[in-house]
Design a protein around this motif. Structure first.
Motif, mmCIF file in Angstrom:
data_model
loop_
_atom_site.group_PDB
_atom_site.id
_atom_site.type_symbol
_atom_site.label_atom_id
_atom_site.label_comp_id
_atom_site.label_asym_id
_atom_site.label_seq_id
_atom_site.Cartn_x
_atom_site.Cartn_y
_atom_site.Cartn_z
ATOM 1 N N LEU A 52 1.052 -1.283 0.286
ATOM 2 C CA LEU A 52 0.043 0.210 0.099
ATOM 3 C C LEU A 52 0.943 1.058 0.040
ATOM 4 C CD1 LEU A 52 -2.194 -1.123 2.863
ATOM 5 C CD2 LEU A 52 -2.828 -0.672 -0.090
ATOM 6 N N VAL A 53 2.209 1.231 0.175
ATOM 7 C CA VAL A 53 3.120 1.784 0.011
ATOM 8 C C VAL A 53 4.486 1.941 -0.470
ATOM 9 C CG1 VAL A 53 2.095 3.554 2.415
ATOM 10 C CG2 VAL A 53 4.396 1.950 2.665
ATOM 11 N N GLU A 54 5.383 2.980 -0.961
ATOM 12 C CA GLU A 54 6.522 2.766 -1.615
ATOM 13 C C GLU A 54 7.042 4.121 -0.684
ATOM 14 O OE1 GLU A 54 6.625 3.024 -5.647
ATOM 15 O OE2 GLU A 54 5.402 1.316 -5.795
ATOM 16 N N ARG A 55 8.629 3.069 -0.532
ATOM 17 C CA ARG A 55 9.731 4.004 0.299
ATOM 18 C C ARG A 55 10.149 5.446 -0.922
ATOM 19 N NH1 ARG A 55 9.473 3.894 5.915
ATOM 20 N NH2 ARG A 55 9.154 2.394 6.755
ATOM 21 N N LEU A 56 10.877 6.023 -0.761
ATOM 22 C CA LEU A 56 11.245 7.426 -1.304
ATOM 23 C C LEU A 56 12.816 7.614 -0.303
ATOM 24 C CD1 LEU A 56 7.843 9.838 -2.519
ATOM 25 C CD2 LEU A 56 8.851 7.160 -3.698
ATOM 26 N N PRO A 57 13.391 8.596 -1.679
ATOM 27 C CA PRO A 57 14.756 8.869 -1.516
ATOM 28 C C PRO A 57 14.328 9.420 -0.334
ATOM 29 C CG PRO A 57 14.361 8.748 -3.394
ATOM 30 C CD PRO A 57 12.956 8.499 -3.261
ATOM 31 N N ALA A 58 15.411 10.135 0.783
ATOM 32 C CA ALA A 58 15.128 11.056 1.981
ATOM 33 C C ALA A 58 13.826 10.162 3.151
ATOM 34 C CB ALA A 58 14.986 12.557 1.066
ATOM 35 N N GLY A 59 14.052 9.140 2.900
ATOM 36 C CA GLY A 59 12.780 8.733 3.946
ATOM 37 C C GLY A 59 11.488 8.738 4.266
ATOM 38 N N LYS A 60 11.320 10.173 2.940
ATOM 39 C CA LYS A 60 9.482 9.744 2.335
ATOM 40 C C LYS A 60 9.059 8.546 2.210
ATOM 41 C CE LYS A 60 10.323 14.493 1.859
ATOM 42 N NZ LYS A 60 9.462 15.564 0.566
ATOM 43 N N VAL A 61 7.835 8.657 1.726
ATOM 44 C CA VAL A 61 6.476 7.294 1.677
ATOM 45 C C VAL A 61 5.910 8.670 0.496
ATOM 46 C CG1 VAL A 61 7.594 6.079 3.505
ATOM 47 C CG2 VAL A 61 4.923 7.329 3.589
ATOM 48 N N ARG A 62 4.958 7.498 -0.006
ATOM 49 C CA ARG A 62 4.227 8.109 -0.983
ATOM 50 C C ARG A 62 2.928 6.881 -0.902
ATOM 51 N NH1 ARG A 62 3.402 5.447 -5.893
ATOM 52 N NH2 ARG A 62 4.699 4.670 -7.064
ATOM 53 N N PRO A 63 2.180 6.484 -1.128
ATOM 54 C CA PRO A 63 1.380 5.391 -1.408
ATOM 55 C C PRO A 63 0.315 5.150 -2.473
ATOM 56 C CG PRO A 63 -0.431 7.764 -1.404
ATOM 57 C CD PRO A 63 1.045 8.116 -1.191
ATOM 58 N N HIS A 65 -1.908 4.098 -4.961
ATOM 59 C CA HIS A 65 -3.444 4.042 -5.465
ATOM 60 C C HIS A 65 -4.098 2.847 -4.967
ATOM 61 C CE1 HIS A 65 -6.545 5.093 -7.467
ATOM 62 N NE2 HIS A 65 -6.657 5.835 -8.017
ATOM 63 N N PRO A 66 -5.110 3.672 -4.806
ATOM 64 C CA PRO A 66 -5.627 2.189 -4.025
ATOM 65 C C PRO A 66 -6.092 0.762 -5.630
ATOM 66 C CG PRO A 66 -6.601 4.076 -2.996
ATOM 67 C CD PRO A 66 -5.728 4.218 -4.119
ATOM 68 N N ALA A 67 -6.770 1.361 -6.340
ATOM 69 C CA ALA A 67 -7.168 0.787 -7.212
ATOM 70 C C ALA A 67 -6.233 -0.288 -7.793
ATOM 71 C CB ALA A 67 -7.277 1.717 -8.426
ATOM 72 N N ILE A 68 -4.812 0.479 -7.720
ATOM 73 C CA ILE A 68 -3.459 -0.702 -8.529
ATOM 74 C C ILE A 68 -3.680 -1.599 -6.906
ATOM 75 C CG2 ILE A 68 -1.129 -0.799 -8.678
ATOM 76 C CD1 ILE A 68 -2.177 1.553 -10.279
ATOM 77 N N ALA A 69 -3.655 -1.335 -5.868
ATOM 78 C CA ALA A 69 -2.907 -1.689 -4.188
ATOM 79 C C ALA A 69 -4.201 -2.719 -3.812
ATOM 80 C CB ALA A 69 -2.294 -1.291 -3.902
ATOM 81 N N PHE A 70 -5.862 -2.427 -4.187
ATOM 82 C CA PHE A 70 -6.722 -3.644 -3.390
ATOM 83 C C PHE A 70 -7.075 -4.490 -4.182
ATOM 84 C CE2 PHE A 70 -6.625 0.538 -0.512
ATOM 85 C CZ PHE A 70 -6.924 -0.409 0.793
ATOM 86 N N PRO A 71 -6.540 -4.699 -5.120
ATOM 87 C CA PRO A 71 -7.524 -6.295 -5.794
ATOM 88 C C PRO A 71 -6.840 -7.071 -5.501
ATOM 89 C CG PRO A 71 -7.575 -4.420 -7.330
ATOM 90 C CD PRO A 71 -6.875 -3.136 -6.337
ATOM 91 N N PRO A 72 -4.857 -7.061 -5.022
ATOM 92 C CA PRO A 72 -4.526 -8.433 -5.079
ATOM 93 C C PRO A 72 -4.905 -8.546 -3.505
ATOM 94 C CG PRO A 72 -3.199 -6.651 -6.004
ATOM 95 C CD PRO A 72 -4.396 -6.337 -5.599
ATOM 96 N N LEU A 73 -5.067 -7.526 -3.073
ATOM 97 C CA LEU A 73 -5.369 -7.626 -0.832
ATOM 98 C C LEU A 73 -6.733 -8.484 -1.091
ATOM 99 C CD1 LEU A 73 -4.222 -5.170 0.805
ATOM 100 C CD2 LEU A 73 -2.668 -7.122 0.345
ATOM 101 N N LEU A 74 -7.692 -7.828 -1.999
ATOM 102 C CA LEU A 74 -9.186 -8.559 -1.966
ATOM 103 C C LEU A 74 -9.733 -10.418 -2.413
ATOM 104 C CD1 LEU A 74 -11.141 -5.748 -3.260
ATOM 105 C CD2 LEU A 74 -11.649 -6.021 -0.454
ATOM 106 N N ALA A 75 -8.654 -10.274 -3.186
ATOM 107 C CA ALA A 75 -8.380 -10.903 -4.418
ATOM 108 C C ALA A 75 -7.695 -12.690 -3.290
ATOM 109 C CB ALA A 75 -7.972 -11.598 -5.290
#
Length: 337
Positions: A52-63, A65-75
């Motif tokens: 559901l999140v990805e790590r970015l440089p400088a210690g930041k994170v970004r989400p 997108h739910p349309a991409i992240a949730f289908p595998p979880l629901l399956a």
């Protein structure tokens, strides 16, 4: 809301905030949500493992997108649900097999007689009746608890037993003691059974707890004075016929719950009071009266006090003489019990 997918409340709050403020660093999450650094770090780890999140440089994170992240979880959740449903289906089949095995075991325990020694065995017998009785059950509910009931002051189990059978469509007729009118829990239980469709009558005295099940077998207490000894189940046609005749004999003369049978005009005493008066007149001790009525000796003393009040006397001798004057007793009733 998303806990079924592996997100706890804190992780969901962080993910929602990230959707509003992409490319945030953990310190901003701590500040905005009022959570500790430890909780935020653990939640971000969980979100990362779920994709559901990805790590970015400088210690930041970004989400992601739910349309991409949730289908595998629901399956994955659906797959786990189908597996759980399959396990439940297999468990249900196993439970049915065990129930059938229990019925076969009880039926094959003996061809004619089954001894249920002790309270536990008698309770299993009651449970077997609850599960398998199909058409009809006639019961003589004599003094004391039914065999299989551990607490003599708690009548709830036997009431639940009767209501359960009635709700399954089994026709129940139960004869209880007249003395239930002195025990509020029994009165309430009797009315609950009647509301469920159980036919109930009362009688002054009953010999022993007896159940006649589907006209096929009889269960009765081993010892009328000690129900902890268990019960005995008999399948012989002669025993079933005798128990059926015994029940019908008492049923014919018993009183419908809630009042005396019509036809003989008003009586000065209830049948329970009349039976009590006869025992007092014959010199029965409080303990003997208590056993006959299935109540405590304290209740017996209260019952006798009520007779004193009705007759306007203060002793047993005065009660007997006054009862004879009022026509409550005659010579034929002395030494009857």
């Amino acid at each position: 809301m998303l806990d079924c997918l592996g997100l706890d409340e804190q992780a969901e709050r962080i993910y929602r905030l990230l959707l509003e403020r992409p490319e945030s660093d953990p310190s901003l999450l701590v500040e905005n949500l009022g959570l500790s650094q430890t909780i935020v770090t653990a939640a971000l780890t969980t979100l990362g493992e779920l994709g559901l999140v990805e790590r970015l440089p400088a210690g930041k994170v970004r989400p992601v997108h739910p349309a991409i992240a949730f289908p595998p979880l629901l399956a994955g959740a659906r797959k786990a649900l189908r597996a759980e449903e399959q396990r439940l289906h297999l468990a249900a089949a196993a439970a049915e097999e065990l129930a059938a095995h229990a019925v076969r075991g009880a039926a094959s325990a003996t061809s004619d007689v089954q001894q249920n020694d002790g309270t536990a065995a008698a309770l299993r017998c009651l449970e077997h009746i609850t599960a398998t009785a199909a058409r009809r059950l006639d019961a003589l509910a004599a003094a004391g608890p039914s065999p299989g009931i551990t607490d003599p002051t708690d009548y709830t189990p036997i009431v639940e037993f009767a209501v359960s059978l009635a709700e399954r469509g089994v026709h129940l007729r139960v004869i209880m003691l007249d003395s239930i009118n002195y025990l509020t829990p029994l009165v309430a239980g009797a009315h609950r059974m009647r509301a469920a469709g159980v036919e109930i009558k009362t009688a002054p005295a009953l010999p022993v707890w007896t159940l006649v099940v589907d006209g096929e077998y009889v269960v009765s207490a081993v010892d009328p004075d000690d129900h902890t000894r268990g019960s005995i189940l008999v399948r012989t046609p002669g025993a079933v016929a005798a128990a059926t005749d015994l029940f019908e004999h008492y049923w014919a003369s018993a009183t419908s719950l809630g009042g005396e049978e019509p036809g003989d005009g008003p009586a000065p005493l209830s049948r329970a009071q009349k039976q009590l008066l006869i025992m007092v007149a014959n010199g029965s001790k409080d303990e003997a009266v208590a056993r006959r009525f299935g109540v405590s000796t304290r209740t017996v003393r209260r019952m006798i006090a009520e007779l004193y009040s009705l007759a306007g006397v203060s002793s047993r001798i005065q009660l007997v003489f006054r009862a004879a004057q009022l026509g409550w007793l005659d010579g034929s009733e002395l030494d009857r019990v």
